[in-house]
Design an enzyme around this catalytic site. Structure first.
Site, PDB file in Angstrom:
ATOM      1  N   HIS A 103       0.816  -1.210   0.000  1.00 43.15           N
ATOM      2  CA  HIS A 103       0.000   0.000   0.000  1.00 43.15           C
ATOM      3  C   HIS A 103       0.855   1.269   0.000  1.00 43.15           C
ATOM      4  CE1 HIS A 103      -3.515  -2.491   0.645  1.00 43.15           C
ATOM      5  NE2 HIS A 103      -2.938  -3.025   1.698  1.00 43.15           N
ATOM      6  N   ARG A 157      -0.685  18.035   3.545  1.00 44.27           N
ATOM      7  CA  ARG A 157       0.752  18.321   3.537  1.00 44.27           C
ATOM      8  C   ARG A 157       1.262  18.234   2.110  1.00 44.27           C
ATOM      9  NH1 ARG A 157       2.289  13.243   2.306  1.00 44.27           N
ATOM     10  NH2 ARG A 157       1.258  11.491   3.347  1.00 44.27           N
TER      11      ARG A 157
END
Length: 668
Positions: free
Chosen positions: A240, A297
C-alpha cells in the site's frame, strides 16, 4: 505582506531528502534556514545544507523528530519565525500546528481545523458526502462494535476494506473476502491501528478491484482562492505504499481531469484549506472516481507536478503562509509534457522488499536534460534502522510519456548505490515492463505482471561476472592504491582468486595473452559443481574513478565498481553484485542452510518473544518478533529441534547479524 506574517528564518522540522529539498528552495528565496537532527543524523546532508542546526534528541523518533517540546525549543533557540514540517513526522499533527501558532511562529501548512477533519477518515468521509464529493460505499459510523462491523460489511458486499480512521502507509488496513474473514481481521486491524496511531477506530469501504490510484494536487491561499494542478497516477504500489508516480495519468481524460479537479477543490473548500494538499481518489475501469483521503501536507511525489506545471510548490507554500495570494489562477495552470518519479529505497526486492541498513560505499547519480534527483545520500553515510527506508526520489521529464520513461530508465541504469541493498535495478525493470509502458498498470501490477521478474529473484553471478570481478580486483591490487586510481591494461596480470558471491564460491584463474593486455578467466563455480568454464574475449582496458572500461567480444563498455577491504561491489546487467575475496582464507564450503542460529536481519529492536528455552519447535515456527525501519519482522526457526538459548528479551536493541537464539536440530 502583513507584519505578523513576516518570515525571515525557516526551521525545517524533518530530515532526509525532504529537508534538503525545502532548505534548497528557502535559501533560493533569500530565507535563512535551520535544520533539526537526531544524534544519529549528526553528519546528515540536511544538517550540512542549513545555515544553523540544532540537535533535538537521540535516534528514536519519539525522542527526536516526534519530540514536540524539543522542536519548539529549537525554534526558540535558533530564532526561527516559521516552521516547515515537510511530510511525515509532525506534518499532519494538529497539536503541533496549534503549538506553533501559540508560540507566535508561522506554521507552513494548513489550519488546525483542516488537519483535524482530514486526519480522521470517518469524519473526512462524512464531510465529503455533505460536499457532494463521490465516496466509496462503506460504513463510517460511531458504533464500533464487532457485530455492527460484520453486519455493515455484509450489506456493503465483499470484498470489504477495513481501514484505520487515523491510518496511513497501509497500517491498520485489511481486506476481508467473507464474513468469517471479517470477524477474524477486525481485531488485528484495531490492534495495529492502536499501536501505530493510538486510535483503534476503523471504517469499512467496498474494495474496488484493481483500481487506479489517482490523486489531485490542490492549493489554496488565505484569500479564498483555490486551484488544482492536474493529477498524479500512483497505481504501482507495494504494501500500500507507492513505487512509481507520474503526471499526467495515462488513464485520465481531459473530462475526467476536470471533474476530479473540481471535486478536489470542493474537498479543500469544505475544510477551509490553506496551502498545499492532495486529494486521493480510487478510479475504477469505467472511470468512476471515489474519494479516498486528503493528505494535508506536501506529498512525496510533488516533483512530478512541479515539472509539468513549471512551479515550485515549496515556494508557493512559503508565499501562501506569508499571506500572499496564489501565484497563478486556474486558467494560468497549463500541463506541459510528462514527468515520472520512482522512490529509491533501502530495501531488497529479492527478499520481499525487506528493509536494509548499512554504510554507503559509493553513490553517484546520473544527470542530464530533464533529470532531477532529490536525495539524502553521500559516500560514507550510514543508513540506520531508525527511519523510513526511502533514500532518494529519481525523476525525469519528457515531452511525452515515452520520452520521460526512456530518460528515467537510463537515469536508473546509469546511477549507482553500493553498500546498502536497494531497489534501483527493480525500478529500472518496472518502468521497462511492457504493461507499464502501455499505460496499463493498476494497483495489482506487481503481483499480476511482475512477480516472476528476475529483479525479484535471487541474484547469482554468471561466468563473465566472476571473471570481470577478478580482473578488477587484480588490477586494483596491482596499483597498491584504492579503486579510484587510474590503471591501464598494458601490463601483465595473472593470478588465482577464490571469490564468494552470496552462497556461491568460485575459483578464478587469470592469464594474459601474448600482448600482455588481455586478461581472460577460467572460472570454476564450486557450489554448482560445474565443469571449468573458460571466459574468452573479455578484456579489462582501464579503471578510473570507480568506472571499469572493458571489452566483451570486441565491444567496449563500462560499469561501476568500488573496492573495500579487498572486497568488490560490481554493477552488472542483472543487478549489483558483492564479491568477497577469500583467496587467503582456509578452504570454505557453503554455509549450511538450517543452522539453527537465529540472527537479526538488520539493526532493530526486539518487540516480542514467542518461545522459551526448552521448547520443541518445527521449521517455520515463530520464535520472536523484531521491529526495524517502521516494520515488524518475524524471526522463525529454520530447523526442527529444541530451543537451547534465547539471548535477548523484549525491548532490547540489537545489531544486524547478532545471534538472537539457537535451536539444536533434531538428530535425524
Amino acid at each position: 505582506m502583513s507584519e505578523q506574517n513576516a518570515i525571515n528564518t525557516i526551521l525545517v522540522a524533518n530530515r532526509g531528502e525532504i529537508a534538503c529539498r525545502v532548505i534548497r528552495t528557502a535559501k533560493s528565496l533569500g530565507y535563512r534556514t535551520v535544520a533539526v537532527y537526531s544524534q544519529a543524523d549528526a553528519k546528515a546532508l540536511h544538517v550540512q545544507a542549513a545555515d544553523k542546526a540544532v540537535c533535538i534528541g537521540p535516534a528514536e523518533v519519539g525522542q527526536s523528530y516526534l519530540n514536540m517540546p524539543a522542536i519548539l525549543d529549537a525554534v526558540k533557540r535558533s530564532g526561527a519565525d516559521a516552521v516547515h514540517p515537510g511530510y511525515g513526522f509532525m506534518s499532519e499533527n494538529a497539536e503541533f500546528a496549534d503549538a506553533c501558532s501559540a508560540a507566535g511562529v508561522t506554521f507552513i501548512g494548513p489550519p488546525v481545523k483542516a488537519i483535524d477533519m482530514m486526519g480522521n477518515k470517518r469524519q473526512a468521509k462524512l464531510a465529503m458526502l455533505d460536499a457532494g464529493v463521490p465516496c466509496i460505499p462503506g460504513y463510517s459510523g460511531s458504533d464500533q462494535s464487532d457485530d455492527t462491523m460484520v453486519r455493515e460489511a455484509n450489506e456493503i458486499g465483499y470484498p470489504v476494506m477495513i481501514k484505520a480512521t487515523a491510518g496511513g502507509g497501509g497500517r491498520g488496513m485489511r481486506i476481508a473476502h467473507s464474513e468469517s474473514e471479517m470477524r477474524e481481521l477486525i481485531g488485528s486491524a484495531r490492534s495495529e491501528a492502536e499501536n501505530a496511531f493510538g486510535n483503534g477506530e476503523i471504517i469499512l469501504e467496498k474494495a474496488i478491484v484493481e483500481p487506479r490510484h489517482i490523486e489531485i494536487q490542490v492549493f489554496a491561499d488565505k484569500h479564498g482562492n483555490c486551484v488544482y494542478l492536474g493529477e498524479r497516477d500512483c497505481s504501482i504500489q507495494r504494501r500500500h505504499q507507492k513505487v512509481v508516480e507520474e503526471a499526467p495519468s495515462p488513464f485520465v481524460t481531459p473530462e475526467l481531469r476536470k471533474a476530479m479537479g473540481e471535486a478536489a477543490v470542493r474537498t479543500a473548500q469544505a475544510c477551509d484549506y490553506v496551502g498545499a494538499g492532495t486529494v486521493e481518489f480510487l478510479v475504477d475501469h469505467e472511470r468512476n472516481f471515489y474519494f479516498l483521503e486528503m493528505n494535508t501536507r506536501l506529498q512525496v511525489e510533488h516533483p512530478v507536478t512541479e515539472l509539468i506545471t513549471d512551479t515550485d510548490l515549496v515556494a508557493w507554500q512559503i508565499k501562501v503562509a506569508a499571506g500572499e495570494t496564489l501565484p497563478k489562477n486556474q486558467d494560468e495552470i497549463q500541463l506541459n509534457g510528462h514527468a515520472m518519479e520512482v522512490r529509491l529505497y533501502a530495501e531488497d526486492p529479492r527478499q520481499n522488499f525487506l528493509p536494509q541498513t548499512g554504510d554507503v560505499a559509493l553513490w553517484r547519480q546520473a544527470d542530464g536534460d530533464g533529470l532531477r534527483c532529490d536525495h539524502m545520500l553521500a559516500d560514507g553515510q550510514t543508513v540506520s534502522p531508525h527511519y523510513d527506508p526511502m533514500l532518494a526520489k529519481m525523476i525525469a521529464w519528457g515531452e511525452d510519456r515515452a520520452d520521460a520513461t526512456r530518460r528515467l530508465k537510463r537515469m536508473l541504469e546509469d546511477s549507482v548505490l553500493f553498500g546498502v541493498e536497494n531497489n534501483r535495478h527493480f525500478l529500472a525493470k518496472v518502468i521497462d515492463n511492457n504493461v507499464f509502458k502501455a499505460g496499463g498498470a493498476t494497483t495489482a501490477f506487481l503481483p499480476d505482471h511482475f512477480a516472476e521478474d528476475p529483479s525479484m529473484q535471487a541474484l547469482n553471478a554468471n561466468n563473465e561476472d566472476w571473471a570481470l570481478a577478478s580482473m578488477i580486483l587484480s588490477a586494483s591490487n596491482s596499483t597498491q592504491h584504492d579503486s579510484r586510481s587510474n590503471w591501464s591494461s598494458f601490463e601483465h596480470h595473472s593470478g588465482n582468486y577464490k571469490l564468494r558471491q552470496g552462497e556461491n564460491i568460485a575459483d578464478v584463474t587469470l592469464r594474459s595473452n601474448s600482448r600482455g593486455s588481455t586478461i581472460a578467466g577460467e572460472v570454476v563455480i564450486l557450489q554448482a559443481e560445474q565443469d571449468a568454464a573458460t571466459v574468452n574475449n573479455l578484456e579489462l582496458i582501464s579503471i578510473e574513478d570507480n568506472r571499469a572500461l572493458f571489452s566483451r567480444d570486441g565491444v567496449q563498455q563500462s560499469c561501476w565498481f568500488t573496492v573495500e577491504n579487498s572486497n568488490l561491489y560490481l554493477a552488472s546487467d542483472n543487478g549489483d553484485l558483492y564479491f568477497e575475496d577469500i583467496s587467503r582464507l582456509p578452504a570454505l564450503g557453503a554455509d549450511q542452510a538450517g543452522s539453527g542460529q537465529i540472527k537479526a536481519v538488520m539493526d532493530g529492536a526486539i518487540v516480542d518473544i514467542k518461545a522459551n528455552v526448552g521448547d520443541s519447535v518445527q521449521k517455520g515456527d515463530l520464535i520472536m518478533v523484531m521491529e526495524a525501519m517502521k516494520m515488524e519482522h518475524p524471526m522463525k526457526a529454520d530447523v526442527d529441534g529444541v530451543i537451547t538459548s534465547i539471548n535477548v528479551q523484549a525491548g532490547d536493541q540489537v545489531k544486524s547479524k547478532q545471534l538472537l537464539a539457537e535451536v539444536q536440530p533434531n538428530e535425524e
